[in-house]
Scaffold this active site. Structure first.
Site, PDB file in Angstrom:
ATOM      1  N   ILE A   1      40.945 -21.781  38.107  1.00 14.66           N
ATOM      2  CA  ILE A   1      40.308 -21.140  39.264  1.00 14.66           C
ATOM      3  C   ILE A   1      38.792 -21.279  39.488  1.00 14.66           C
ATOM      4  O   ILE A   1      38.738 -21.386  40.455  1.00 14.66           O
ATOM      5  CB  ILE A   1      40.850 -19.535  39.060  1.00 14.66           C
ATOM      6  CG1 ILE A   1      42.348 -19.486  39.010  1.00 14.66           C
ATOM      7  CG2 ILE A   1      40.236 -18.755  40.225  1.00 14.66           C
ATOM      8  CD1 ILE A   1      43.043 -18.134  38.746  1.00 14.66           C
ATOM      9  N   HIS A   2      38.229 -20.932  38.233  1.00 14.23           N
ATOM     10  CA  HIS A   2      36.758 -21.399  38.312  1.00 14.23           C
ATOM     11  C   HIS A   2      36.048 -20.262  39.399  1.00 14.23           C
ATOM     12  O   HIS A   2      35.247 -20.575  40.179  1.00 14.23           O
ATOM     13  CB  HIS A   2      36.556 -22.578  38.632  1.00 14.23           C
ATOM     14  CG  HIS A   2      35.443 -23.438  37.843  1.00 14.23           C
ATOM     15  ND1 HIS A   2      35.573 -23.880  36.462  1.00 14.23           N
ATOM     16  CD2 HIS A   2      34.148 -23.665  38.012  1.00 14.23           C
ATOM     17  CE1 HIS A   2      34.614 -24.387  35.927  1.00 14.23           C
ATOM     18  NE2 HIS A   2      33.503 -24.331  36.617  1.00 14.23           N
ATOM     19  N   PRO A   3      36.260 -19.054  38.855  1.00 15.41           N
ATOM     20  CA  PRO A   3      35.905 -18.052  39.813  1.00 15.41           C
ATOM     21  C   PRO A   3      34.380 -17.797  39.953  1.00 15.41           C
ATOM     22  O   PRO A   3      33.825 -17.573  40.773  1.00 15.41           O
ATOM     23  CB  PRO A   3      36.274 -16.577  39.250  1.00 15.41           C
ATOM     24  CG  PRO A   3      36.746 -17.098  37.808  1.00 15.41           C
ATOM     25  CD  PRO A   3      36.706 -18.489  37.654  1.00 15.41           C
TER      26      PRO A   3
ATOM     27  N   ARG B   1      31.807 -16.999  43.094  1.00 12.95           N
ATOM     28  CA  ARG B   1      31.104 -17.999  43.938  1.00 12.95           C
ATOM     29  C   ARG B   1      31.525 -17.919  45.255  1.00 12.95           C
ATOM     30  O   ARG B   1      32.781 -17.802  45.659  1.00 12.95           O
ATOM     31  CB  ARG B   1      31.344 -19.591  43.224  1.00 12.95           C
ATOM     32  CG  ARG B   1      32.893 -19.858  43.162  1.00 12.95           C
ATOM     33  CD  ARG B   1      32.970 -21.183  42.535  1.00 12.95           C
ATOM     34  NE  ARG B   1      34.372 -21.669  42.284  1.00 12.95           N
ATOM     35  CZ  ARG B   1      35.151 -21.966  43.118  1.00 12.95           C
ATOM     36  NH1 ARG B   1      34.821 -22.383  44.511  1.00 12.95           N
ATOM     37  NH2 ARG B   1      36.638 -22.171  42.724  1.00 12.95           N
TER      38      ARG B   1
END
Length: 349
Positions: A273-275, A220
């Site tokens: 982290i929510h990449p 993202r």
């Protein structure tokens, strides 16, 4: 390290241009690595180790040694700094291998007892139980994210190529893509692939192929906020660095920490982290299962029915918020235990 690389290449009867073509690295760089005039990145070291059958620990130690020497040179305080760094690394390593609660340890001991009985390394590859488990896993993981295909419909889509009336194309693709992602991680396990950023992005690309093509396989580029605010995802610029630190942590601890704890920790850290904009839940569960399969365990199938779904999300929230650090690990361990018990019953019939 230059000698290690050159000897390994020659042992495999590869020319530098062949190595360059296979790894997608410029041939001039390969030559410079072998002459010592250029240092490879850690990702390049991982790729070279896998292609040339070099022991990962051996080459990464050599790489780190040269990196340290390059940084500190012959400074008069170099040795003192190294000793201080060694002590800090030891402290960090000991704190990483955290104490396991009595309840969790008992559960892990039961799991390993079941695993030993099954001799899974020989049985899980072609076991009909495993095939059914994978379909059920695809159904449940998609259902957790809102897919409305039933278990039977998922099987028809994946195994028979049928189109289900009243269901969207996206739902069909989610089933097909996820089943392919399972095959991808199993292939990586069987080839003893070191898990890196490349595999992470490949899994994401498979999951979103034909669904969100502009996002598939890409991190993202915008900041986001999580609705329940149980954690704050890192900023986009920090994503590659945070993931590299996670992969380094895994390599350092994969032989020190129980695989169930490893898998749970990696799943949680990828989620925080929510990449990606979309697909973080599915990708983190797939990588969690990659770790389990890599260590000879069964796929952990998180059920989508209400009680299990609620326990799953609640245990994640408690672990990530530090309200109960072991909550998700305990949840994962219980699922793995149930899968092993079911497999034992199937084989004994």
């Amino acid at each position: 390290m230059k000698t290690l690389l050159k000897e390994a290449r020659e042992l495999k009867n590869f020319k530098t241009r062949e190595v360059a073509q296979l790894l997608g690295i410029d041939q001039a760089l390969i030559s410079k690595f072998e002459s010592g005039t250029r240092k490879p990145t850690k990702d390049q070291v991982s790729k070279l180790a896998a292609l040339l059958d070099i022991d990962y620990e051996t080459i990464i130690i050599s790489w780190l040694k040269e990196k340290i020497i390059h940084e500190i040179g012959n400074d008069e305080f170099a040795l003192k700094a190294l000793r201080a760094a060694e002590e800090e690394i030891r402290l960090n390593s000991s704190s990483t291998a955290k104490k396991v609660s009595t309840v969790l340890q008992q559960l892990l001991d039961e799991i390993d007892s079941f695993k030993a009985k099954l001799n899974l390394s020989k049985q899980i590859k072609n076991n009909s139980f495993t095939e059914a488990l994978e379909i059920e896993y695809t159904y449940n993981t998609n259902s957790l994210e809102g897919n409305t295909l039933s278990l039977n419909e998922t099987e028809l889509v994946v195994n028979e190529g049928q189109t289900i009336s009243g269901k969207s194309m996206r739902e069909h693709l989610e089933a097909i893509n996820h089943q392919e992602a399972i095959a991808f991680i199993k292939n990586k396990v069987e080839s003893n692939t070191i898990f890196t950023e490349k595999e992470l992005l490949s899994i994401h690309a498979i999951i979103l192929r034909g669904i969100l093509p502009k996002e598939a396989g890409h991190y993202r580029a915008v900041s986001i906020t999580i609705k329940d605010r149980s954690f704050t995802p890192c900023e986009p610029a920090s994503i590659p660095r945070e993931l590299e630190a996670l992969f380094n942590w895994y390599e350092m601890n994969k032989n020190l920490i129980h695989p169930i704890i490893l898998a749970a920790t990696i799943k949680q850290r990828i989620l925080t982290i929510h990449p990606f904009i979309n697909g973080n839940g599915k990708v983190s569960r797939l990588i969690m299962n990659f770790v389990l399969l890599q260590h000879g365990y069964l796929i952990a199938n998180i059920k989508a029915e209400n009680e299990s779904r609620n326990r799953y999300f609640q245990s994640l929230k408690e672990s990530i918020s530090k309200e109960n650090n072991d909550a998700f690990t305990l949840y994962l361990a219980q699922i793995e235990k149930e899968s092993l018990e079911n497999n034992i019953r199937t084989i004994s019939q």
